[in-house]
Write a protein that holds these residues in place. Structure first.
Motif, PDB file in Angstrom:
ATOM      1  N   GLU A  86      -9.330  21.552   7.747  1.00 33.31           N
ATOM      2  CA  GLU A  86      -8.803  20.286   8.456  1.00 33.31           C
ATOM      3  C   GLU A  86      -9.248  18.982   8.044  1.00 33.31           C
ATOM      4  OE1 GLU A  86      -8.104  18.410  12.801  1.00 33.31           O
ATOM      5  OE2 GLU A  86      -7.674  20.593  12.657  1.00 33.31           O
ATOM      6  N   GLY A  87      -8.350  18.013   7.730  1.00 31.38           N
ATOM      7  CA  GLY A  87      -8.872  16.691   7.400  1.00 31.38           C
ATOM      8  C   GLY A  87      -7.844  15.714   7.724  1.00 31.38           C
ATOM      9  N   VAL A  88      -7.816  14.479   7.289  1.00 31.16           N
ATOM     10  CA  VAL A  88      -6.903  13.523   7.695  1.00 31.16           C
ATOM     11  C   VAL A  88      -6.279  12.719   6.734  1.00 31.16           C
ATOM     12  CG1 VAL A  88      -8.160  12.929   9.991  1.00 31.16           C
ATOM     13  CG2 VAL A  88      -8.807  11.696   7.925  1.00 31.16           C
ATOM     14  N   ARG A  89      -5.234  12.262   6.854  1.00 26.04           N
ATOM     15  CA  ARG A  89      -4.581  11.378   5.573  1.00 26.04           C
ATOM     16  C   ARG A  89      -3.838  10.089   6.249  1.00 26.04           C
ATOM     17  NH1 ARG A  89       1.535  14.397   4.918  1.00 26.04           N
ATOM     18  NH2 ARG A  89       2.438  14.202   7.022  1.00 26.04           N
ATOM     19  N   GLN A  90      -3.790   9.203   5.493  1.00 24.90           N
ATOM     20  CA  GLN A  90      -3.446   7.779   6.109  1.00 24.90           C
ATOM     21  C   GLN A  90      -2.365   7.282   5.308  1.00 24.90           C
ATOM     22  OE1 GLN A  90      -7.268   5.849   5.476  1.00 24.90           O
ATOM     23  NE2 GLN A  90      -7.799   6.328   7.294  1.00 24.90           N
ATOM     24  N   ARG A  91      -1.739   6.194   6.050  1.00 24.93           N
ATOM     25  CA  ARG A  91      -0.555   5.483   5.500  1.00 24.93           C
ATOM     26  C   ARG A  91      -0.876   4.108   6.007  1.00 24.93           C
ATOM     27  NH1 ARG A  91       5.081   7.137   8.221  1.00 24.93           N
ATOM     28  NH2 ARG A  91       4.405   6.654  10.499  1.00 24.93           N
ATOM     29  N   HIS A  92      -0.261   3.152   5.250  1.00 30.13           N
ATOM     30  CA  HIS A  92      -0.566   1.646   5.811  1.00 30.13           C
ATOM     31  C   HIS A  92       0.828   0.848   5.386  1.00 30.13           C
ATOM     32  CE1 HIS A  92      -1.178   1.586   1.325  1.00 30.13           C
ATOM     33  NE2 HIS A  92      -0.514   0.410   1.216  1.00 30.13           N
ATOM     34  N   ARG A  93       0.989  -0.336   6.112  1.00 30.62           N
ATOM     35  CA  ARG A  93       1.778  -1.097   5.850  1.00 30.62           C
ATOM     36  C   ARG A  93       1.129  -2.654   5.810  1.00 30.62           C
ATOM     37  NH1 ARG A  93       5.064  -2.069  11.605  1.00 30.62           N
ATOM     38  NH2 ARG A  93       3.366  -2.363  12.902  1.00 30.62           N
ATOM     39  N   MET A  94       1.942  -3.414   5.252  1.00 22.29           N
ATOM     40  CA  MET A  94       1.499  -4.834   5.073  1.00 22.29           C
ATOM     41  C   MET A  94       2.322  -5.865   5.724  1.00 22.29           C
ATOM     42  SD  MET A  94      -1.162  -4.113   3.296  1.00 22.29           S
ATOM     43  CE  MET A  94      -2.000  -5.942   2.708  1.00 22.29           C
ATOM     44  N   CYS A  95       1.853  -7.328   6.174  1.00 15.65           N
ATOM     45  CA  CYS A  95       2.473  -7.896   6.435  1.00 15.65           C
ATOM     46  C   CYS A  95       2.581  -9.369   5.570  1.00 15.65           C
ATOM     47  CB  CYS A  95       2.064  -8.930   7.953  1.00 15.65           C
ATOM     48  SG  CYS A  95       2.788 -10.263   8.611  1.00 15.65           S
ATOM     49  N   TYR A  96       3.597  -9.355   4.791  1.00 13.33           N
ATOM     50  CA  TYR A  96       3.791 -10.495   4.101  1.00 13.33           C
ATOM     51  C   TYR A  96       4.895 -11.606   4.368  1.00 13.33           C
ATOM     52  CZ  TYR A  96       1.953  -7.322   0.698  1.00 13.33           C
ATOM     53  OH  TYR A  96       0.817  -6.278  -0.068  1.00 13.33           O
TER      54      TYR A  96
END
Length: 438
Positions: A86-96
């Motif tokens: 088990e590990g982790v994964r990430q996602r992101h979003r940006m404010c433009y």
């Protein structure tokens, strides 16, 4: 300093602050990655941003969007932090954009969740003993022999392997002489052409090249075969030139009309390499066949409206004079949203401004207390470090089993419930292999 001079200084400061800075203006701002594309040129920032689809780069070197501030879509989930277990994964979003992005649900710009590529990690195996050598690969002179082994002592587990090669080779000698058959060398270079130009109506001159039967030479004892074929090759000369004529540019065309109806656009001029055009291998014209200039239509481009978040639901009202409060009778309620920020004749928002829904009125009703179902596991918080955790909970809620609908979303109001014997429950579990904090 006298009073009049102070006034002049203050007015000069205000003028400088209000002047729009000169920026590099781009006709495209890429929302997925925040990159400016298709440079138009240098203009004032307020001129560039008359078109909300444009982007610009100021003195700080950062690409910025001319639109109102808004979040991008969430990116795709990244790779799991570890290849197994088990590990982790990430996602992101940006404010433009101009201003700041609202975040009423406090989702932030980064999310982290558990993941698992494989349930187990690879375990390497071990080699068996080498097999016996196989026979030599040739029947005369020198060859190679092989032997093999298998990765099965013990076999690998969960995608593991054995370190090293499964096959080994070694030279071997038969002590028998083989005949050597002749082989052609590479063709030599083409000789000079029989002429420097082609005369119309006459045969085209030829050029020759040679090769030798020396790669290798045929052996005498035992006798090898000579090379098959000819040692001479010929071909017609090609590309005998006429006199070259270099090209030269014709005049620039008129500027095209400004291609935009608002904000900054790009005009174009063309020229053709035809005064004269290159011929018989002459040089092409050097330089560009088109150039660009900026034009500005001092009209702000339309800004289309965007929906705000839905407002809170209003009061649950009965469809008739019959009482619905604390009864299993449906009423209706409504909520609204606004089409915000529309300007300069932009489009109105598509969709409804008012939403209606059914409801049960449980405001102030005395109801039994029960525990809800477990919520979904939260995202890992914080997004880095060894203390990252997930939580889920179930909470004390009103017992709605007497109602025909079990959808908690359609219940309106705050009931009276006694939760002292039905306490909330929370579960916490650690997130594993979370990236270290910078």
């Amino acid at each position: 300093m006298n009073l009049n001079l102070w006034v002049v200084v203050l007015l000069g400061t205000q003028v400088q602050q209000s002047v729009s800075q000169v920026v590099q203006c781009f006709s495209e701002f890429s929302l997925p990655n925040g990159i400016c594309n298709d440079l138009l040129g240098e203009v004032k920032q307020d001129e560039c941003c008359m078109n909300p689809n444009y982007g610009y780069i100021a003195a700080d070197g950062v690409c910025k969007s001319c639109r109102r501030a808004a979040w991008t879509e969430w990116s795709s989930w990244g790779k799991c932090s570890v290849p197994c277990t088990e590990g982790v994964r990430q996602r992101h979003r940006m404010c433009y954009g101009i201003g700041s992005c609202s975040d009423p649900e406090k989702l932030g710009s980064l999310q982290t969740e558990p993941c698992m590529e494989k349930e187990c990690c690879p375990v390497d195996g071990g080699w068996t003993e080498w097999d016996n050598w196989q026979p030599c690969s040739v029947t005369c002179e020198n060859g190679i022999k092989k032997r093999q082994r298998t990765c099965s002592n013990p076999p690998p587990h969960c995608g593991g392997s054995c370190s090293g090669e499964a096959e080994e080779t070694a030279p071997c000698e038969t002590e028998v002489v083989c005949p050597t058959h002749g082989g052609w060398s590479d063709w030599g270079s083409w000789g000079p052409c029989g002429g420097t130009c082609t005369h119309e109506g006459h045969d085209t001159p030829k050029e020759l090249r040679k090769r030798t039967c020396t790669k290798p030479r045929p052996s005498m004892v035992p006798r090898g075969r000579d090379c098959d074929g000819s040692d001479t090759d010929s071909r017609l000369c090609t590309g005998l030139p006429f006199c070259p004529r270099d090209g030269n540019w014709g005049p620039w065309s008129e500027l095209t009309a400004c291609p935009v109806t608002c904000g900054v656009g790009r005009q174009k001029q063309r020229r053709t390499c035809d005064s004269p055009e290159p011929k018989y291998g002459g040089k092409q014209c050097q330089g560009d066949d088109q150039k660009f200039g900026l034009c500005t239509v001092s009209v702000h481009c339309p800004i289309h409206g965007v929906w705000t978040e839905w407002g809170p639901w209003g009061e649950c009202k009965p469809p008739s004079k019959r009482t619905i409060r604390c009864r299993s009778r449906e009423g209706t309620r409504r909520r609204e949203r606004d089409c915000a920020d529309r300007d300069f004749e932009g489009n109105f928002c598509e969709g409804e401004i008012v939403q209606h829904g059914n409801c049960y009125d449980i405001e102030g009703c005395e109801m039994n207390a029960v525990l809800s179902e477990w919520s979904k596991w939260s995202y890992c918080k914080p997004n880095c470090g060894s203390k990252s955790k997930q939580t889920r909970e179930r909470v004390c809620i009103a017992d709605i089993s007497a109602y025909s609908s079990q959808n908690i979303q359609i219940f309106s109001g705050i009931p009276i419930i006694d939760c002292k014997d039905v306490p909330n429950e929370t579960q916490i579990r650690a997130c594993k292999n979370v990236p270290e904090c910078p």
